[in-house]
Design a protein around this motif. Sequence first.
Motif, PDB file in Angstrom:
ATOM      1  N   SER A   1       1.103   4.048  -2.947  1.00  0.00           N
ATOM      2  CA  SER A   1       0.663   5.477  -2.912  1.00  0.00           C
ATOM      3  C   SER A   1       1.617   6.449  -2.929  1.00  0.00           C
ATOM      4  N   ARG A   2       3.100   6.024  -2.304  1.00  0.00           N
ATOM      5  CA  ARG A   2       4.135   7.039  -2.726  1.00  0.00           C
ATOM      6  C   ARG A   2       4.660   7.055  -4.100  1.00  0.00           C
TER       7      ARG A   2
ATOM      8  N   ARG B   1       1.239   9.147  -5.729  1.00  0.00           N
ATOM      9  CA  ARG B   1       0.513  10.377  -5.272  1.00  0.00           C
ATOM     10  C   ARG B   1       1.544  11.055  -4.512  1.00  0.00           C
TER      11      ARG B   1
ATOM     12  N   LYS C   1       0.819  -1.280  -0.097  1.00  0.00           N
ATOM     13  CA  LYS C   1      -0.106  -0.016   0.019  1.00  0.00           C
ATOM     14  C   LYS C   1       0.651   1.430  -0.058  1.00  0.00           C
ATOM     15  N   ASN C   2       1.842   1.107   0.719  1.00  0.00           N
ATOM     16  CA  ASN C   2       3.023   2.399   1.024  1.00  0.00           C
ATOM     17  C   ASN C   2       3.489   2.753  -0.314  1.00  0.00           C
TER      18      ASN C   2
ATOM     19  N   ILE D   1       2.008  13.464  -1.549  1.00  0.00           N
ATOM     20  CA  ILE D   1       1.222  13.578  -0.343  1.00  0.00           C
ATOM     21  C   ILE D   1       1.750  14.592   0.492  1.00  0.00           C
TER      22      ILE D   1
ATOM     23  N   SER E   1       5.862  12.169  -9.042  1.00  0.00           N
ATOM     24  CA  SER E   1       4.625  12.364  -8.614  1.00  0.00           C
ATOM     25  C   SER E   1       4.163  13.676  -8.240  1.00  0.00           C
TER      26      SER E   1
ATOM     27  N   LEU F   1      -3.609  13.329  -2.026  1.00  0.00           N
ATOM     28  CA  LEU F   1      -4.664  12.812  -1.175  1.00  0.00           C
ATOM     29  C   LEU F   1      -6.069  13.398  -1.543  1.00  0.00           C
TER      30      LEU F   1
END
Lengths: 211, 96
Positions: free
Chosen positions: A18-19, A22, A14-15, A24, A108, A159
């Motif tokens: 998303s990293r 996206r 998951k980390n 963040i 990103s 986010l």
Amino acid sequence: MDSNKYLEDISEIKNMMSRSSRFISLSGLSGIMAGIYALIGAYLAHGIMTDAGRDYFSGRADVTGSDALRIDALYGIAIGVLVAAVVTGIILTIRKSRKSGEKIWDVSSKRLVLNFLIPLLAGGVFCLVLIQYGIVWLVAPATLIFYGLACVNASKYTLGDIRYMGIAFIVLGLINTQFIGYGLYFWALGFGVFHILYGAIMHFKYDKTSS
Amino acid sequence: MSLIDNINKAFDHRIRLGIMSILMVNDYADFNMLKELLEVTDGNLASHTKALEKEAYIKVEKQFIGRKPNTRYAATASGKKAFEKHIEALEKLIGK
């Protein structure tokens, strides 16, 4: 079996997802500051209009019609608010990304900026065209709608909360089309109040826990 | 069939897991992007990408950007499918 290891694997997946997709580190505080600048700008602009003998609550559409109205001062306020908001946003975001260890200008963040700018620049050019044809009463709703579309588009790369602010902007802009002549109030509500609300939510949801 | 059979040995390492995760959500990732995200050395990353390439889970494209050689990676269809199965197996094992 050691189910802790599997849990770790899932959270690592998951980390990384998303990293890698996206950005963040957008600072919530910068949203609050942008909102405050916008409200100050709207207050100053309102003063200039009142000085020019314009009763803003009359809802008259011809914003640029009067000689007494200092259009250059209004542009000055608009540019001042924009520069202050962007510079504050960049500084606060750099500070936050240092804390979280995220690179400020990586794949990103570039993707985020690009996808935010596409609808925004299209909207900017479109508004210049509206001014060119003298359809100035649609400029305020158009800026709100295009800004909202830019936020919705950018939400895929940061986010997710910014998506809801974008939708709120689009709805506000569409409502504004039925209240021509009150653009300044709609601007103050959108760029001022909405930004402060969004920034505060982001700040308490993410900034607090990461620091 | 035991649940453990669906756990894919090829993904049973933090770095290989990371590479696949990144390539699941990005069409491409180049060597430096993977290196920065995973915080590994060149040699370490190269050996893990090679292992995944051998399984045909990722494909490698070498090209030049200007004069600089650039290596970028993408997940293959079978790699994506295998990784999805692996995630499912993990989730079942932790009792989701």
